[in-house]
Design an enzyme around this catalytic site. Structure first.
Site, mmCIF file in Angstrom:
data_model
loop_
_atom_site.group_PDB
_atom_site.id
_atom_site.type_symbol
_atom_site.label_atom_id
_atom_site.label_comp_id
_atom_site.label_asym_id
_atom_site.label_seq_id
_atom_site.Cartn_x
_atom_site.Cartn_y
_atom_site.Cartn_z
ATOM 1 N N ARG A 121 0.849 -1.468 0.015
ATOM 2 C CA ARG A 121 -0.013 -0.387 0.057
ATOM 3 C C ARG A 121 0.941 1.174 -0.118
ATOM 4 O O ARG A 121 2.087 1.218 0.718
ATOM 5 C CB ARG A 121 -0.820 -0.034 1.214
ATOM 6 C CG ARG A 121 -2.177 -0.571 1.343
ATOM 7 C CD ARG A 121 -2.963 0.108 0.131
ATOM 8 N NE ARG A 121 -4.360 -0.504 0.205
ATOM 9 C CZ ARG A 121 -4.762 -1.725 -0.602
ATOM 10 N NH1 ARG A 121 -3.834 -2.128 -1.606
ATOM 11 N NH2 ARG A 121 -6.107 -2.119 -0.546
ATOM 12 N N GLU A 170 -1.886 8.027 -3.995
ATOM 13 C CA GLU A 170 -2.008 7.633 -5.314
ATOM 14 C C GLU A 170 -3.629 8.127 -5.572
ATOM 15 O O GLU A 170 -4.232 8.208 -4.693
ATOM 16 C CB GLU A 170 -1.851 6.138 -5.525
ATOM 17 C CG GLU A 170 -2.753 5.250 -4.761
ATOM 18 C CD GLU A 170 -2.315 3.786 -4.908
ATOM 19 O OE1 GLU A 170 -1.124 3.303 -4.671
ATOM 20 O OE2 GLU A 170 -3.222 3.243 -5.288
ATOM 21 N N HIS A 182 -0.705 0.540 -9.641
ATOM 22 C CA HIS A 182 -1.424 -0.384 -8.720
ATOM 23 C C HIS A 182 -2.339 -1.656 -9.557
ATOM 24 O O HIS A 182 -3.627 -1.235 -9.501
ATOM 25 C CB HIS A 182 -2.771 0.650 -8.114
ATOM 26 C CG HIS A 182 -2.995 -0.159 -6.797
ATOM 27 N ND1 HIS A 182 -3.187 0.588 -5.618
ATOM 28 C CD2 HIS A 182 -2.922 -1.332 -6.440
ATOM 29 C CE1 HIS A 182 -3.542 -0.434 -4.210
ATOM 30 N NE2 HIS A 182 -3.523 -1.485 -5.215
#
Ligand code: 8YV
Length: 328
Positions: free
Chosen positions: A240, A269, A287
């Site tokens: 993460r 992000e 991601h």
């Protein structure tokens, strides 16, 4: 009798919406607009369930404003977008999407490790830019994967998948650090040895991060931890954003205090720290660790199954705050 109402907060497979529509009146977001919190709250009025991705924050303010809400079903294994204490206090169940993405995400972690250690992205940019004029003995020399030491921080299902790939596929020596030690049988299966975090950082050739994000895991890797790593080491973050101090990492990469990094997740992000965009020795991906069609379908199916399971049958499959079930 009218059907209960659910909201799908982001664009998703049409078949997921069709499945939901068999049981619910569905409002969806197939235009994939990024809603503000106020817009999300407005759309949630009158809804008993919501299909979320990791992007929608479910906190006390939202829950106070949506008293009819009963379940938030995340299409993600990670659920740091949920304030689970607030959800439990409001009697709102949260569910996540574990297991179905484990192997796909472990594949990606390994792919990112290999791309980073063997400088695949950097050399590809060089070639595309027309800079390849002649072969050179030291051109894009990276570090070996086979036979090296792989350090995994966070030895849950995905961490174990990466350990198996490293130990069985590439003959790596695998060391790991985790909140709790695996049982002996699982350690043997993963060919992994438990070590302290500092020892892992000092001895690993490649460090892979797979810990869930919590306030306690914030900046698991910052300047002090990077300083312990080998100057030849690589760092991979598929966990993460916020697990790594991205600003400190950008400085370390620029000053070549470690060899390279591979990042699939970022603090804040989809924004990326501007300094990471300018250093060459980092592989950046948006991601996508779980992004294969079958896996994303399985994740969506599980989120749908949780909504139907709870709202229709009273039995969610993968609750993250089961205390809510005990209360009912
Ligand atoms: C998701 C993830 O794609 O499952 C997770 O925790 O990080 C990814 O697989 C992302 O969170 C979007 O829902």
């Amino acid at each position: 009798m009218s059907k209960p109402k659910v909201l799908v907060a982001r664009a998703i497979f049409p078949e997921s919406i069709e499945r939901l529509a068999q049981h619910f009146e569905v409002e969806s977001n197939q235009a994939d607009e990024v809603w503000s919190k106020a817009q999300l709250i407005a759309r949630l009025q009158g809804k008993v369930g919501v299909f979320t991705t990791g992007s929608e924050r479910i906190d006390a303010e939202l829950l106070d404003a949506c008293p009819g809400l009963k379940i938030c079903a995340n299409m993600a294994v990670g659920y740091n977008n949920f304030d689970t204490d607030a959800m439990t206090a409001h009697g709102v169940l949260g569910t996540n999407a574990p297991d179905v993405l484990t192997e796909t995400t472990a594949d990606f972690g390994f792919a990112l490790l290999m791309a980073t250690a063997r400088r695949i992205a950097e050399s590809e940019h060089f070639l595309r830019a027309g800079q390849w004029q002649k072969w050179a003995y030291d051109m894009f020399s990276g570090s070996d994967i086979h036979g090296s030491t792989l350090g995994i921080i966070g030895m849950g299902r995905i961490g174990q998948g990466i350990a198996r790939r490293g130990a069985h596929g590439f003959g790596m020596k695998v060391i790991y650090h985790n909140r709790s030690r695996l049982d002996a049988a699982l350690e043997a299966e993963c060919k992994a040895s438990y070590v302290g975090k500092d020892e892992l950082l000092k001895t690993a050739d490649h460090v892979v991060l797979v810990v869930p994000y919590t306030p306690a895991s914030h900046h698991t890797i910052g300047a002090a931890e990077i300083a312990l790593m080998k100057p030849t080491a690589t760092l991979i973050n598929i966990a993460r954003g916020g697990i790594v101090d991205d600003a400190a990492l950008a400085v370390a990469l620029k000053e070549k205090r470690i060899a390279a990094a591979g990042l699939d997740v970022f603090e804040g992000e989809p924004k990326v720290h501007p300094d990471l965009l300018t250093v060459p020795n980092v592989v950046l991906t948006p991601h996508i660790a779980s992004a294969t069609v079958p896996t994303r379908k399985a994740m969506a199916d599980l989120a749908v199954d949780n909504l139907i399971g709870y709202l229709v049958n009273g039995k969610p499959l993968t609750p993250v705050n089961p205390a809510v079930l005990a209360k009912n």
